[in-house]
Design a protein around this motif. Sequence first.
Motif, PDB file in Angstrom:
ATOM      1  N   CYS A 196       0.826  -1.206   0.000  1.00  0.00           N
ATOM      2  CA  CYS A 196       0.000   0.000   0.000  1.00  0.00           C
ATOM      3  C   CYS A 196       0.860   1.257   0.000  1.00  0.00           C
ATOM      4  O   CYS A 196       2.000   1.257   0.451  1.00  0.00           O
ATOM      5  CB  CYS A 196      -0.944   0.014   1.204  1.00  0.00           C
ATOM      6  SG  CYS A 196      -0.100   0.030   2.806  1.00  0.00           S
ATOM      7  N   HIS A 197       0.282   2.314  -0.555  1.00  0.00           N
ATOM      8  CA  HIS A 197       0.841   3.658  -0.476  1.00  0.00           C
ATOM      9  C   HIS A 197      -0.163   4.553   0.243  1.00  0.00           C
ATOM     10  O   HIS A 197      -1.288   4.136   0.541  1.00  0.00           O
ATOM     11  CB  HIS A 197       1.103   4.224  -1.873  1.00  0.00           C
ATOM     12  CG  HIS A 197       2.341   3.661  -2.521  1.00  0.00           C
ATOM     13  ND1 HIS A 197       2.730   4.015  -3.791  1.00  0.00           N
ATOM     14  CD2 HIS A 197       3.271   2.770  -2.081  1.00  0.00           C
ATOM     15  CE1 HIS A 197       3.845   3.367  -4.099  1.00  0.00           C
ATOM     16  NE2 HIS A 197       4.183   2.602  -3.087  1.00  0.00           N
ATOM     17  N   ARG A 247      -6.168   7.974  -5.919  1.00  0.00           N
ATOM     18  CA  ARG A 247      -5.197   7.741  -6.994  1.00  0.00           C
ATOM     19  C   ARG A 247      -3.988   7.011  -6.432  1.00  0.00           C
ATOM     20  O   ARG A 247      -3.601   7.235  -5.287  1.00  0.00           O
ATOM     21  CB  ARG A 247      -4.738   9.057  -7.628  1.00  0.00           C
ATOM     22  CG  ARG A 247      -5.789   9.744  -8.466  1.00  0.00           C
ATOM     23  CD  ARG A 247      -5.301  11.097  -8.971  1.00  0.00           C
ATOM     24  NE  ARG A 247      -6.199  11.658  -9.958  1.00  0.00           N
ATOM     25  CZ  ARG A 247      -7.324  12.293  -9.645  1.00  0.00           C
ATOM     26  NH1 ARG A 247      -7.668  12.441  -8.364  1.00  0.00           N
ATOM     27  NH2 ARG A 247      -8.103  12.775 -10.605  1.00  0.00           N
ATOM     28  N   VAL A 248      -3.385   6.155  -7.275  1.00  0.00           N
ATOM     29  CA  VAL A 248      -2.196   5.447  -6.829  1.00  0.00           C
ATOM     30  C   VAL A 248      -1.387   5.002  -8.036  1.00  0.00           C
ATOM     31  O   VAL A 248      -1.938   4.774  -9.124  1.00  0.00           O
ATOM     32  CB  VAL A 248      -2.585   4.219  -5.956  1.00  0.00           C
ATOM     33  CG1 VAL A 248      -3.223   3.113  -6.800  1.00  0.00           C
ATOM     34  CG2 VAL A 248      -1.393   3.706  -5.176  1.00  0.00           C
ATOM     35  N   ALA A 257      -4.061   2.374  -2.852  1.00  0.00           N
ATOM     36  CA  ALA A 257      -4.475   3.436  -1.949  1.00  0.00           C
ATOM     37  C   ALA A 257      -5.819   2.986  -1.380  1.00  0.00           C
ATOM     38  O   ALA A 257      -6.308   1.905  -1.719  1.00  0.00           O
ATOM     39  CB  ALA A 257      -4.600   4.764  -2.691  1.00  0.00           C
TER      40      ALA A 257
END
Length: 477
Positions: free
Chosen positions: A94-95, A100-101, A133
């Motif tokens: 994960c970020h 958005r990712v 995300a």
Amino acid sequence: MNAPWSVRITQNDWHALAAHLFPGDRDEHAAILRCGLARTPRGNRLLVHDVLYAVDGTDYVPGDRGYRKLTPEFVLEAAESCADDELVYVAVHCHGGTERVEFSEIDMASHERGYPALLDITDRPAVGALVFARNAVAGDIWLADGTRVPIDHLQVLGRPQTRLHPEPRRPAHAGEAFDRQSRIFGDRGQHILATQRVAIIGLGGAGSLINEYLARLGVGEILVIDPDRIEMSNLSRVVGARRGDAWSLLTTENRPEWLRRIGRRLSAPKVKIAARVAREASRTVTVTAVFDDVLEPDVAELLLDCDHIFLAADSHSARRLVDALTHQYFIPNTQVGAKVSLVKDTGDIADIFSAVRASVPGDGCLRCAQLINPVLLQEEAKSHGERRRQRYLDDDDVPAPSVITLNALAAAHAVNDWMMSITGLTSDLVEPHRWITIHPLTDEIVEYAQRHHPSCPNCGLGRFARGDARRLPTKVR
């Protein structure tokens, strides 16, 4: 392999994965998905069979080049298990962010270092990675021929259904034809309907109603399958059927039997009537009409591209096939029907009910609910002549009672439940009662829970998310 790639995951697995990736600490976390693979002309789908969660500090540790990394031991064990079980390896992490990712440059460089080796270890057609995300996902899929492709979306198969993309997508305006209904679920919901490919197996009383409902809702493509022709006794409940379709001049009761046989051979296939009804209802729908048995392997193969299956046929063999498609290929289904039970000796009505049974991958199945009879499965495999000689089944020359309003109760509830789910209007905070029977004699609606046995050949682990790696229960040629 040029078709788009996507990922499908059950609602239970998605909730557990999201809780692991986003526990509230705003840190990175990781896991590995083991996925089945389904490849069709319409798209390539990775089907999440199970999730291997990386333990922080043990399996997911500080990285040499980036912030964190999966340990070589964890990666190798997962890759070898994918090779052993014929599953595709997909790493996830994960970020930050919400809508958005995308992968970082360090992420992409790590794929280039490690994924060629993972293709060799797993000996599968693909390996890949996803980055999340909270409300977005991006993917990098490596194929055995050396090409790399992104994923188009991840779909959570529950109630409601959810789609995640790398970034938000703005649908086109629904247009005047769908103005009233798009006021309910918006342009986005209408766009989802327009992109759906939905199958109907059985175009009798319930199936013919479902066909018209889907066309008027604006569904993009409808696949209709039925091997039968229309008869005079069908006209009272098959939507759009005309007396001319049944060749009434030749098939009425006062005609000689030889003439009636000719009329029955000339009568219109039910799928032809359904196609005519759908095209009259919608100028945009694409209808594929298959005048054949769904158990034929080439017919069953057409279902692999569908987003949902409505089963409105009575056979236990069709029930078994649709169960398998739902859990093996992650294609949700709704079984729909109506029944009038009579007291055998007197002919009095014992019960009347309409049934709606919706299933998504990870739920139970009709076999677990004892709605597939092993004896009847064996009998359906025999020829019509064999069944008549042995008389193990009820006499199939005696028609069952049927009324269009009973079919309409089931069909409307089934399509409405599906529509609310895919357009996102159904609340995921309410535990759904997907299987119901409606009893007009007593004015009751009975809700009941599904059953699931891990060893079940239809919904158990042996078939679950296996995609193309398992044979479907179709006729053997």
